[in-house]
Design an enzyme around this catalytic site. Structure first.
Site, short mmCIF file in Angstrom:
data_model
loop_
_atom_site.label_atom_id
_atom_site.label_comp_id
_atom_site.label_asym_id
_atom_site.label_seq_id
_atom_site.Cartn_x
_atom_site.Cartn_y
_atom_site.Cartn_z
N LYS A 193 0.85 -1.19 0.00
CA LYS A 193 0.00 0.00 0.00
C LYS A 193 0.88 1.23 0.00
O LYS A 193 1.59 1.50 0.98
CB LYS A 193 -0.93 0.05 1.22
CG LYS A 193 -2.00 1.15 1.07
CD LYS A 193 -2.74 1.46 2.36
CE LYS A 193 -2.02 2.55 3.14
NZ LYS A 193 -2.06 3.88 2.46
N GLU A 266 9.97 0.77 10.72
CA GLU A 266 11.00 1.81 10.53
C GLU A 266 10.28 3.13 10.72
O GLU A 266 9.52 3.57 9.87
CB GLU A 266 11.63 1.69 9.15
CG GLU A 266 13.01 2.33 9.07
CD GLU A 266 12.96 3.81 8.76
OE1 GLU A 266 12.88 4.61 9.73
OE2 GLU A 266 12.98 4.18 7.59
N CYS A 300 13.79 10.51 7.78
CA CYS A 300 13.87 10.15 9.19
C CYS A 300 15.29 10.15 9.71
O CYS A 300 15.52 10.13 10.92
CB CYS A 300 13.21 8.80 9.44
SG CYS A 300 13.75 7.50 8.33
N GLU A 397 9.68 15.20 16.40
CA GLU A 397 10.14 15.08 15.02
C GLU A 397 9.43 16.15 14.17
O GLU A 397 8.21 16.21 14.13
CB GLU A 397 9.85 13.70 14.46
CG GLU A 397 10.40 13.52 13.07
CD GLU A 397 10.17 12.12 12.50
OE1 GLU A 397 11.03 11.64 11.75
OE2 GLU A 397 9.12 11.52 12.81
#
Length: 500
Positions: A193, A266, A300, A397
């Site tokens: 997906k 992840e 990231c 983040e």
């Protein structure tokens, strides 16, 4: 690749017609519409306008895809490593031969510059696919032997089964490769997906794969968060893999636990960059400008937190601020000087803007700090100094073109700042002192530590984090092994040897 139809868009009160592309699901080797016909608008983040549509798939679509994957697995699991290698090598060749077309699709998909995407992403993708093509032929178990008299034991390493995979929007085509390449090399079948905002390049690749792989080996299901939840909750996959936020990873892990399927996560990052007094300031500024702002900071592992020793703090920030102010951004796919384009979507732009707007009074914005005025989701390259460890901008983040800075006195304080968040994906150390670099790399609580560089990845080395950055490894033989299971086979043969 796509059927087209005209659609009317409304912009500032005026109406105009654009050629709208339509993406689809690919299930069991066939291009299919969603069962209930629901569609999502796909927006080019550089213009803020709808340019395509894609299915918003239901649990029924997800179930159909898993049935196709399960059926295909009964044959694909017995394919030889050389057959899997050949198929992956053919896919790499198709991508290489059609790289300009794929990069143009990805540029519209994400707003990225053409030349930078071609030079930075296509070679890496090709290398990664070809690495896993070769790795398929060297999977090993422990040696066969007699560990109980009269019995021989051996280890079989087998494909884990059909797997579900969710790719992110920051590197749609490359992260899709990170998902399907090791899974297919291991003998698994896939239901992939893509992100609901960036399905275009994944659709192109999976469509090409239908000419190379047997039907049902790699399936594509488009959709939003609910589609992803159905993909994870379904009982067929033996592993679900996601690259995404920590929040999304927690939801995936909780859902996977209901059927005791493996989760490969992840997740987010907040990479600290420890810069010591002896560093080459000019080289470090050049490297960290690229590592902090490439892809609009939507990485990231991006160099988001500068932790600078107090002896060079002001000098380094002065040079960094000048470099950031001279960094070119915008949307002209053919402009080779543009480092990055827009952030991916309106929600992400709001997230970035909100964090900067809430910067504490003790913070200094040395560059940027504003949303750009043109259409699309653009934010200026931003540098914020004098932050403290508990500030929101240090602990959260950002995932945008914003880099923060704080100062430290000695090694212990540097480590406390670096390790003092919930994330543990990537970090770097900048120093000429080998002893400092060695001590820091041993004590930094991150899955990757770079020394005097930041962000390079190679297919042979694992990529993955600690703490709330997730678990499981992408790339490398470790990434391939994640898609396998271990079986012990013991055979009684009666010969006990050495007995009178």
């Amino acid at each position: 690749m796509n059927s087209s139809r005209p659609t009317r868009l409304f912009n500032g009160g005026s109406t105009h017609v654009v050629d709208k592309k339509t993406f689809h699901n690919i299930i069991g080797g066939e291009i299919q519409a969603a069962v209930d016909g629901q569609m999502m608008d796909i927006i080019n983040p550089a213009t803020g306008e709808v340019y395509a549509s894609a299915p918003n798939s239901s649990p029924k679509d997800v179930g159909d895809a898993y049935r196709a994957a399960a059926t295909a697995f009964e044959r694909w699991r017995w394919s030889t490593p050389s057959e899997r290698q050949l198929a992956l090598l053919k896919l790499a060749d198709v991508i290489e031969q059609n790289a300009e077309e794929l990069v143009a699709i990805e540029s519209e998909n994400t707003g990225k510059p053409l030349s930078l995407t071609m030079s930075e992403e296509i070679p890496a993708m090709l290398d990664q696919i070809r690495f896993f093509a070769g790795a398929a032929r060297v999977l090993e178990g422990r040696s066969q032997g007699e560990y109980l008299r009269g019995h021989t034991s051996s280890i079989r390493r087998e494909p884990i089964g059909p797997v579900g995979q969710v790719a992110p929007w920051n590197y749609p085509m490359m992260m899709s490769v990170w998902k399907f390449a090791p899974a297919l090399a291991a003998g698994c079948t896939v239901v992939l997906k893509p992100s609901d905002t960036t399905p275009a390049s994944s659709y192109w690749m999976v469509e090409k794969m239908q000419e190379i792989f047997p039907p049902g080996v790699c399936n594509l299901v488009c959709g939003d968060r609910d589609t992803g939840a159905a993909l994870v909750a379904h009982p067929v996959p033996q592993l679900v893999s996601i690259t995404g936020s920590t929040r999304a990873g927690i939801a995936v892990a909780a859902s996977a636990a209901n059927t005791v399927k493996r989760a490969h996560l992840e997740l987010g990052g907040k990479a600290p960059v420890l810069i010591f007094n002896d560093v080459d300031i000019e080289a470090a500024v050049e490297g960290l400008t690229a590592a902090g702002y490439f892809n609009a900071g939507q990485d990231c592992t991006a160099a988001t937190r500068l932790v600078i020793q107090e002896g060079i703090y002001d000098e380094f920030l002065s040079a960094m601020a000048e470099s950031v102010a001279n960094t070119k951004t915008g949307y002209d796919p053919n402009d080779d000087e543009i480092l990055f384009g827009p952030v991916n979507n309106a929600t992400q732009l709001q997230h970035v803007s909100g964090l900067v707007s809430r910067a504490p009074d003790h913070a200094r914005i040395l560059a940027g700090g504003r949303q750009r005025s043109e259409a699309g989701y653009f934010y200026e390259p931003t540098l914020i100094a004098d932050l403290q460890q508990n500030d929101e901008l240090i602990q959260t983040e950002i995932f945008g073109p914003v880099v923060t800075a704080q100062s430290f006195s000695g090694e212990e304080e540097a480590l406390a700042f670096a390790n003092g968040t919930v994330y543990g994906l990537a970090s770097s150390v900048w120093t000429k002192n080998v002893d400092i670099a060695t001590r820091m790399s041993a004590r930094l609580d991150f899955g990757c530590v770079w020394i005097n560089t930041h962000i390079p990845l190679v297919a042979e080395m694992p990529h993955g984090g600690f703490k709330q950055s997730g678990y499981g490894k992408d790339l490398s033989m470790y990434g391939l092994e994640d898609y396998t299971r271990i079986k012990h086979v013991m055979q009684y043969h009666g010969f006990e040897g050495g007995q009178n």
